[in-house]
Design a protein around this motif. Structure first.
Motif, PDB file in Angstrom:
ATOM      1  N   UNK A  43       0.845  -1.192   0.000  1.00  0.00           N
ATOM      2  CA  UNK A  43       0.000   0.000   0.000  1.00  0.00           C
ATOM      3  C   UNK A  43       0.882   1.244   0.000  1.00  0.00           C
ATOM      4  N   UNK A  44       0.598   2.153  -0.923  1.00  0.00           N
ATOM      5  CA  UNK A  44       1.349   3.405  -1.005  1.00  0.00           C
ATOM      6  C   UNK A  44       0.767   4.438  -0.036  1.00  0.00           C
ATOM      7  N   UNK A  45       1.422   5.578   0.051  1.00  0.00           N
ATOM      8  CA  UNK A  45       0.912   6.669   0.891  1.00  0.00           C
ATOM      9  C   UNK A  45      -0.458   7.126   0.404  1.00  0.00           C
ATOM     10  N   UNK A  46      -0.624   7.178  -0.914  1.00  0.00           N
ATOM     11  CA  UNK A  46      -1.931   7.553  -1.481  1.00  0.00           C
ATOM     12  C   UNK A  46      -2.986   6.507  -1.107  1.00  0.00           C
ATOM     13  N   UNK A  47      -2.589   5.229  -1.132  1.00  0.00           N
ATOM     14  CA  UNK A  47      -3.506   4.176  -0.735  1.00  0.00           C
ATOM     15  C   UNK A  47      -3.933   4.309   0.723  1.00  0.00           C
ATOM     16  N   UNK A  48      -2.990   4.676   1.579  1.00  0.00           N
ATOM     17  CA  UNK A  48      -3.307   4.889   3.007  1.00  0.00           C
ATOM     18  C   UNK A  48      -4.330   6.008   3.173  1.00  0.00           C
ATOM     19  N   UNK A  49      -4.205   7.049   2.346  1.00  0.00           N
ATOM     20  CA  UNK A  49      -5.145   8.165   2.434  1.00  0.00           C
ATOM     21  C   UNK A  49      -6.556   7.730   2.054  1.00  0.00           C
ATOM     22  N   UNK A  50      -6.677   6.881   1.030  1.00  0.00           N
ATOM     23  CA  UNK A  50      -7.995   6.366   0.643  1.00  0.00           C
ATOM     24  C   UNK A  50      -8.537   5.445   1.732  1.00  0.00           C
ATOM     25  N   UNK A  51      -7.663   4.600   2.283  1.00  0.00           N
ATOM     26  CA  UNK A  51      -8.084   3.665   3.330  1.00  0.00           C
ATOM     27  C   UNK A  51      -8.626   4.411   4.557  1.00  0.00           C
ATOM     28  N   UNK A  52      -8.009   5.529   4.893  1.00  0.00           N
ATOM     29  CA  UNK A  52      -8.414   6.300   6.078  1.00  0.00           C
ATOM     30  C   UNK A  52      -9.551   7.277   5.793  1.00  0.00           C
TER      31      UNK A  52
END
Length: 752
Positions: free
Chosen positions: A500-509
């Motif tokens: 998971x990328x940083x952008x993915x973490x933002x979507x997850x949160x």
């Protein structure tokens, strides 16, 4: 000794200021491109350097300028004879002493070159890796004062790379034999693993890594259905008359068959593949470099390192096997920075054919890697979002907004809010400790009870079965869209696990939302109708009557004549971008010509007067002060001046805008250059089209958009007001597009 070798070495400790002076003197450029100056500072400080920069981004300057301003000779390791030949010819044309030694150079000539290197008369010496590592050559190099080693196409050193070459892995010998000499590694395509391999295998000492943007915004990215490819190619070339281009085919037979069809239509085309003799390939390549052939139809054997700056388009007749190769191949278009186009023909049959090719007779690990990379290429072709974003995400780079220079951006598909779907996939990956590959992640989401799920204990995680309402193909599409959008990346060295990328973490949160394209099975594309073919042919008319366009063609003819006389490719004389600037600025003195980007001292002394003569014969040049005198025109009476201006200024301004459009500039670029607002530029272009001038309408409205607008007009009946048309199409198109579409339709019907 020839005056070619009169270059003066700089002091022992060259400075960035001496580098800037060399850039202007030998290359004719006033300033470095972004990052070049920092790279040159690093290498001048004697430090190892890794340069990841796209094709056409200016990699060569990064080692050529340090070589010029430093004592000694730069040894350049390059994989292809054609690349060495082109770069050495270009360097000599700029007044820089350079040579190459490879299998094409006879022993007597090689001995002469070696004596020049030992005597300090060469600034750059190009060699192949095989020659460098041959018996006795490293011992010979000990007698040469070496300023640095430049390893070009450095991705060839990595088995993770797309163009692995075993001989490159032996280049670590350079560090052992020359421990104090700085090494620069350069490549246009390197993912995370390849970059790591380059540093390790070259035994570099704490190198500084320079990662330039891989964005090539001047390249228009297009994917078209794989049906009727020959018609598609012919239609495209008809829209780009006289523009050099490359067509990549999968097989040798395809190359020959397509080339025969093009030549039958009167096009100057040649084919190139590994089944031809070196002499045959060399003749075809030389004809293309000399602009004697417009089109090369080739396998991927053609093009690596080809330094032809005025390739205006690249067509992939079949799906490439990976994104690295595709990116490098399209990078051969538009190296001069002017607009260029990359077209990819795609069908699912290509995927099946390529899958068989990349997995046949290779070790299991390599087959798995090849398949994974092919799937990423497939997802690029089937993309629902900005294609440039997908390319840049693959190389770990983010693009803040859509590019507006690809087919998806110009005609975006219908999307829906897929944030919840993405969060389910991201959560399942996170709870699986980011250890699972795509297929296993989908099995977890769908609640499958196979061995891989159960043995990993993945049936116990909270998101097990959270996506059971969606079938496999839907999840497959959505996960790949998430990859393309930079939410995941694949760790190939960890069993292809999704990370998971940083952008993915933002979507997850819940900090970012994500739009997804609804999965739909691929359908056959409609065959072009006779009417659509006629419309395309009508739109292909190219206006060549403007003064700048005529001057540009005259300058091109002169360049070709000089190149033929000297036996060098035309772009070695001047690039298309330089000729375009000459056509617009019309320099008529030494100072004015030296102010043109790409005209250095050596090139002016060699060619400048001939080009000035053509410009003067063409007509009255623009008023640019000469170095000898500045003439001051007598002031005109204010009333007379105002009267003349009222009659001519508006037309002159519109003509100037249209001429810049014909040279390939976008409305935004024209506005910036002329100090206008974009809306004024659009008005100029619209008026020019209304007068009957041949605007490149498809720069602003695609065929499908034209059809939609024309259909909407027919539904409204009569001659509907633009406001009604704007509302009927639900504000999908702006008024500029609508007006162009209406004019286009009227011209087709002979009403305008």
């Amino acid at each position: 000794m020839s005056d070619l070798f009169t270059i003066t070495a700089e002091p022992l400790a060259p400075t960035i200021e001496s580098a800037r002076k060399a850039l202007k003197r030998y290359y004719g450029y006033d300033s470095f491109r972004p990052m070049q100056e920092d790279i040159i500072r690093n290498i001048l400080a004697g430090k190892d350097t890794v340069v990841l920069m796209p094709t056409g981004g200016g990699k060569s300057i990064c080692f050529q300028i340090p070589a010029v301003v430093s004592e000694g000779t730069c040894i350049v390791v390059s994989p292809l004879i054609a690349l060495m030949k082109d770069q050495v010819e270009a360097l000599k044309g700029n007044g820089i002493p350079a040579a190459y030694i490879n299998s094409s150079v006879g022993q007597s000539e090689a001995n002469d070159i070696a004596r020049q290197a030992v005597g300090g008369q060469l600034k750059l010496l190009y060699v192949s890796p095989e020659k460098l590592l041959s018996e006795g050559f490293l011992q010979f190099l000990r007698r040469v004062n070496i300023s640095l080693f430049a390893i070009d196409e450095a991705h060839c050193i990595s088995s993770w790379g797309h163009d692995f070459r075993p001989e490159y892995t032996q280049l670590s010998a350079l560090r052992r034999h020359f421990p104090g000499t700085p090494i620069m590694a350069l490549t246009a395509t390197a993912d995370r693993l390849t970059k790591r391999d380059i540093i390790t295998q070259l035994e570099m000492h704490e190198p500084r890594v320079f990662l330039s943007s891989f964005d090539r915004p001047n390249i228009n990215l297009i994917v078209r259905p794989g049906q009727n490819r020959v018609d598609g190619v012919l239609d495209f070339i008809a829209r780009h008359p006289g523009e050099p281009g490359i067509i990549y085919c999968l097989s040798r037979k395809q190359c020959e068959t397509l080339c025969a069809k093009l030549t039958a239509k009167g096009l100057k085309a040649g084919h190139y593949h590994a089944g031809m003799t070196p002499l045959q390939r060399g003749k075809v390549q030389e004809a293309f470099l000399q602009d004697d052939l417009q089109v090369i139809v080739a396998t991927i054997a053609f093009g690596m390192g080809i330094d032809k700056s005025n390739v205006r388009w690249v067509i992939h007749y079949n799906l490439p096997k990976n994104i690295e190769g595709y990116y490098q191949e399209i990078g051969r278009a538009g190296r001069d920075g002017a607009p260029a186009t990359a077209v990819l023909f795609y069908s699912f049959a290509d995927v099946m054919q390529m899958r068989e090719m990349v997995t046949k007779d290779v070790p299991a690990r390599q087959a798995q890697l090849n398949t994974a990379k092919l799937e990423r290429m497939q997802q690029f072709a089937e993309a629902a979002s900005c294609r440039r974003k997908i390319l840049l995400n693959y190389f770990s780079e983010s693009l803040g907004q859509d590019c507006n220079n690809c087919d998806i951006c110009r005609n975006p598909p219908t999307t829906f809010d897929g944030t919840l779907i993405a969060q389910k996939a991201l959560s399942a990956a996170a709870r699986s400790r980011e250890r699972v590959a795509i297929n296993l992640l989908i099995d977890i989401l769908r609640g499958m009870r196979n061995q891989a799920v159960l043995s990993g204990g993945y049936d116990q995680i909270k998101t097990y079965g959270a996506g059971s309402d969606l079938p496999y193909l839907d999840w497959y599409s959505y996960v790949h869209q998430m990859l393309n959008d930079g939410l995941f990346y694949i760790a190939y060295e960890e069993g292809y696990a999704l990370k998971i990328t940083e952008r993915g973490q933002q979507v997850l949160k819940g900090q970012l939302t994500l739009n997804l394209k609804k999965f739909q099975p691929a359908e056959k594309a409609e065959k072009p109708t006779r009417a659509s073919k006629k419309a395309a042919a009508d739109a292909a008319a190219v206006f060549t009557g403007t003064p700048e366009a005529r001057l540009f063609e005259q300058l091109r003819k002169l360049r070709k004549q000089i190149a033929d006389e000297q036996g060098v490719p035309p772009y070695v004389v001047f690039s298309d971008a330089t000729l375009q600037e000459m056509a617009v600025e019309q320099p008529s003195s030494r100072v004015a010509m030296l102010a043109v980007s790409g005209v250095g001292m050596k090139k002016f002394d060699t060619y400048g007067e001939a080009f000035i003569k053509v410009i003067l014969e063409h007509g009255t040049p623009k008023a640019i002060p000469s170095e000898d005198a500045v003439e001051v025109a007598a002031p005109r009476p204010r009333a007379a001046a105002k009267s003349a201006a009222s009659a001519t200024d508006v037309n002159d301004s519109e003509d100037a805008t249209f001429q810049l459009h014909r040279l390939g500039l976008s409305p935004e670029a024209i506005a910036e250059r002329r100090g206008l607002v974009v809306s004024t530029v659009r008005q100029h272009l619209e008026r020019a089209y209304a007068k009957g001038l041949d605007l490149r309408v498809h720069d602003f409205v695609t065929d499908s958009q034209l059809a939609e607008i024309v259909t909407a007009r027919a539904q409204l009946g009569g001659e509907p007001a633009l406001r009604d048309l704007f509302d009927h199409l639900r504000e999908k198109y702006d008024y500029f597009q609508l007006r162009l579409a209406v004019l286009y339709h009227k011209r087709l019907r002979g009403q305008a």
